[in-house]
Write a protein that holds these residues in place. Sequence first.
Motif, short mmCIF file in Angstrom:
data_model
loop_
_atom_site.label_atom_id
_atom_site.label_comp_id
_atom_site.label_asym_id
_atom_site.label_seq_id
_atom_site.Cartn_x
_atom_site.Cartn_y
_atom_site.Cartn_z
N GLN A 61 0.83 -1.20 0.00
CA GLN A 61 0.00 0.00 0.00
C GLN A 61 0.87 1.25 0.00
OE1 GLN A 61 -3.32 -0.29 -0.13
NE2 GLN A 61 -3.70 1.88 -0.17
N GLN A 62 1.96 1.24 0.76
CA GLN A 62 2.86 2.40 0.78
C GLN A 62 3.50 2.61 -0.59
OE1 GLN A 62 5.63 1.69 3.94
NE2 GLN A 62 4.23 2.43 5.52
N LYS A 63 3.89 1.53 -1.24
CA LYS A 63 4.46 1.66 -2.58
C LYS A 63 3.42 2.19 -3.57
CE LYS A 63 7.90 -1.95 -1.99
NZ LYS A 63 8.35 -3.27 -2.39
N ALA A 64 2.17 1.77 -3.40
CA ALA A 64 1.12 2.23 -4.31
C ALA A 64 0.79 3.70 -4.11
CB ALA A 64 -0.14 1.39 -4.12
N GLN A 65 1.07 4.24 -2.93
CA GLN A 65 0.82 5.66 -2.67
C GLN A 65 1.91 6.56 -3.25
OE1 GLN A 65 -1.92 6.84 -1.41
NE2 GLN A 65 -2.77 4.83 -0.93
N GLY A 66 3.00 5.95 -3.71
CA GLY A 66 4.08 6.73 -4.31
C GLY A 66 3.62 7.41 -5.59
N PRO A 67 4.29 8.50 -5.97
CA PRO A 67 3.82 9.27 -7.13
C PRO A 67 3.93 8.51 -8.45
CG PRO A 67 5.91 10.12 -6.29
CD PRO A 67 5.45 9.09 -5.33
N ASN A 68 4.94 7.67 -8.61
CA ASN A 68 5.09 6.95 -9.88
C ASN A 68 3.94 5.98 -10.12
OD1 ASN A 68 7.49 8.26 -10.30
ND2 ASN A 68 8.73 6.61 -9.43
N VAL A 69 3.60 5.23 -9.10
CA VAL A 69 2.52 4.25 -9.25
C VAL A 69 1.17 4.93 -9.28
CG1 VAL A 69 1.44 2.24 -8.17
CG2 VAL A 69 3.92 2.47 -8.13
#
Length: 87
Positions: free
Chosen positions: A61-69
């Motif tokens: 979930q944290q990775k999905a909140q990143g701007p790239n994703v």
Amino acid sequence: MTNYYLLWLASTAQLPFETGDPWSNVMSFCLAAGSPAMIAYSLTITILNRFWVRKSFGELQQKAQGPNVRDRYNEYAGRIRAAQYLL
């Protein structure tokens, strides 16, 4: 899923070899289904799986909140939450 069902399958697979008549097999199955050890095992596996799912999907979930994703796949975070809820 095998952690949940393996113990039940192992318990019921040996029932015909434990007793001589069908009624005793039914009674043995009822005793196995109500076993406190089996309940403790199932509860422990459930707690450990819940902890693992929460940790793994939290990182995802944290990775999905990143701007790239988030810019490329805007619905990805919602799908992760849905999968986490299902598991």
